[in-house]
Write a protein that holds these residues in place. Structure first.
Motif, PDB file in Angstrom:
ATOM      1  N   ASP A  49       0.838  -1.199   0.000  1.00  0.00           N
ATOM      2  CA  ASP A  49       0.000   0.000   0.000  1.00  0.00           C
ATOM      3  C   ASP A  49       0.876   1.252   0.000  1.00  0.00           C
ATOM      4  OD1 ASP A  49      -2.030   1.905   0.306  1.00  0.00           O
ATOM      5  OD2 ASP A  49      -2.029   1.678   2.483  1.00  0.00           O
ATOM      6  N   THR A  57      -0.174   4.154  -0.787  1.00  0.00           N
ATOM      7  CA  THR A  57      -1.008   5.338  -0.589  1.00  0.00           C
ATOM      8  C   THR A  57      -0.974   5.830   0.850  1.00  0.00           C
ATOM      9  OG1 THR A  57      -3.002   4.097   0.006  1.00  0.00           O
ATOM     10  CG2 THR A  57      -2.603   4.497  -2.359  1.00  0.00           C
ATOM     11  N   ARG A  63      -3.058   4.848   3.022  1.00  0.00           N
ATOM     12  CA  ARG A  63      -4.432   4.775   3.538  1.00  0.00           C
ATOM     13  C   ARG A  63      -4.598   3.685   4.584  1.00  0.00           C
ATOM     14  NH1 ARG A  63      -6.915   5.102  -2.347  1.00  0.00           N
ATOM     15  NH2 ARG A  63      -6.446   7.276  -2.764  1.00  0.00           N
ATOM     16  N   LEU A  64      -3.935   2.553   4.392  1.00  0.00           N
ATOM     17  CA  LEU A  64      -4.065   1.459   5.347  1.00  0.00           C
ATOM     18  C   LEU A  64      -3.549   1.881   6.712  1.00  0.00           C
ATOM     19  CD1 LEU A  64      -4.730  -1.495   5.989  1.00  0.00           C
ATOM     20  CD2 LEU A  64      -2.421  -2.081   5.238  1.00  0.00           C
ATOM     21  N   ALA A 101      -3.220   4.937   7.829  1.00  0.00           N
ATOM     22  CA  ALA A 101      -4.103   5.992   8.347  1.00  0.00           C
ATOM     23  C   ALA A 101      -5.374   5.378   8.929  1.00  0.00           C
ATOM     24  CB  ALA A 101      -4.422   6.991   7.251  1.00  0.00           C
ATOM     25  N   ALA A 102      -5.937   4.388   8.240  1.00  0.00           N
ATOM     26  CA  ALA A 102      -7.162   3.737   8.727  1.00  0.00           C
ATOM     27  C   ALA A 102      -6.906   3.035  10.044  1.00  0.00           C
ATOM     28  CB  ALA A 102      -7.696   2.755   7.682  1.00  0.00           C
ATOM     29  N   LEU A 103      -5.784   2.369  10.161  1.00  0.00           N
ATOM     30  CA  LEU A 103      -5.461   1.666  11.395  1.00  0.00           C
ATOM     31  C   LEU A 103      -5.196   2.645  12.538  1.00  0.00           C
ATOM     32  CD1 LEU A 103      -3.261  -1.211  10.015  1.00  0.00           C
ATOM     33  CD2 LEU A 103      -5.581  -1.374  10.919  1.00  0.00           C
ATOM     34  N   ARG A 119      -6.683   5.378  13.054  1.00  0.00           N
ATOM     35  CA  ARG A 119      -7.968   5.912  13.539  1.00  0.00           C
ATOM     36  C   ARG A 119      -8.667   4.919  14.454  1.00  0.00           C
ATOM     37  NH1 ARG A 119      -8.207   8.005   8.132  1.00  0.00           N
ATOM     38  NH2 ARG A 119      -9.359   6.170   7.448  1.00  0.00           N
ATOM     39  N   ARG A 120      -8.275   3.671  14.449  1.00  0.00           N
ATOM     40  CA  ARG A 120      -8.947   2.641  15.268  1.00  0.00           C
ATOM     41  C   ARG A 120      -8.664   2.817  16.715  1.00  0.00           C
ATOM     42  NH1 ARG A 120      -9.085  -3.160  12.675  1.00  0.00           N
ATOM     43  NH2 ARG A 120     -11.000  -2.790  11.552  1.00  0.00           N
TER      44      ARG A 120
END
Length: 129
Positions: A117, A119, A121-122, A124-126, A128-129
């Motif tokens: 990845d 980007t 994004r992965l 960043a998504a993690l 936020r968890r």
């Protein structure tokens, strides 16, 4: 600034000199943030080269020690530009592979997906968890 790091400094200087002569080798520099790991690197490379190595490795101590061994003395002293892509040495690859093999199957899959990845994004998504 390098108080207590003299043995590592000697080993690093010898390692870089040997690398300039074509020999392979590695040294692990470890310690808490702010204890002088990056300062060790500054002894053998120019400020511009040091800054790029720190940026590209994210400050990873193993990579900071390994990457300069693949560069010429002209690269290290800043008289020649660094290659556009810095290459991992076999030492970094070997350590990463050894550590990866100790992970569970799902963790290995996650690491592969995260590495693929580009980007961000992965991550960043993690986060936020």
């Amino acid at each position: 600034m390098l108080h207590g790091r003299e043995p590592e400094l000697v080993r690093l200087v010898v390692l870089v000199e040997d690398a300039r002569d074509g020999a392979a080798g590695s040294v692990l520099v470890r310690g808490e943030p702010g204890v002088g790991k990056s300062a060790l690197l500054a002894v053998v490379v120019s400020d511009r080269v040091r800054d790029r190595l720190i940026e590209e490795t994210g400050g990873n101590p193993l990579a900071l020690v390994e990457l300069p061994t693949g560069l010429s003395s002209a690269h290290l002293d800043g008289t020649e530009p660094l290659p556009p892509q810095l290459m991992l040495t076999t030492g970094v690859e070997r350590v990463f592979l050894d550590r990866s093999r100790c992970l569970t199957g799902p963790a290995q899959t996650f690491m592969l997906v995260a590495a693929a990845d580009d980007t961000g994004r992965l991550v960043a998504a993690l986060a936020r968890r």
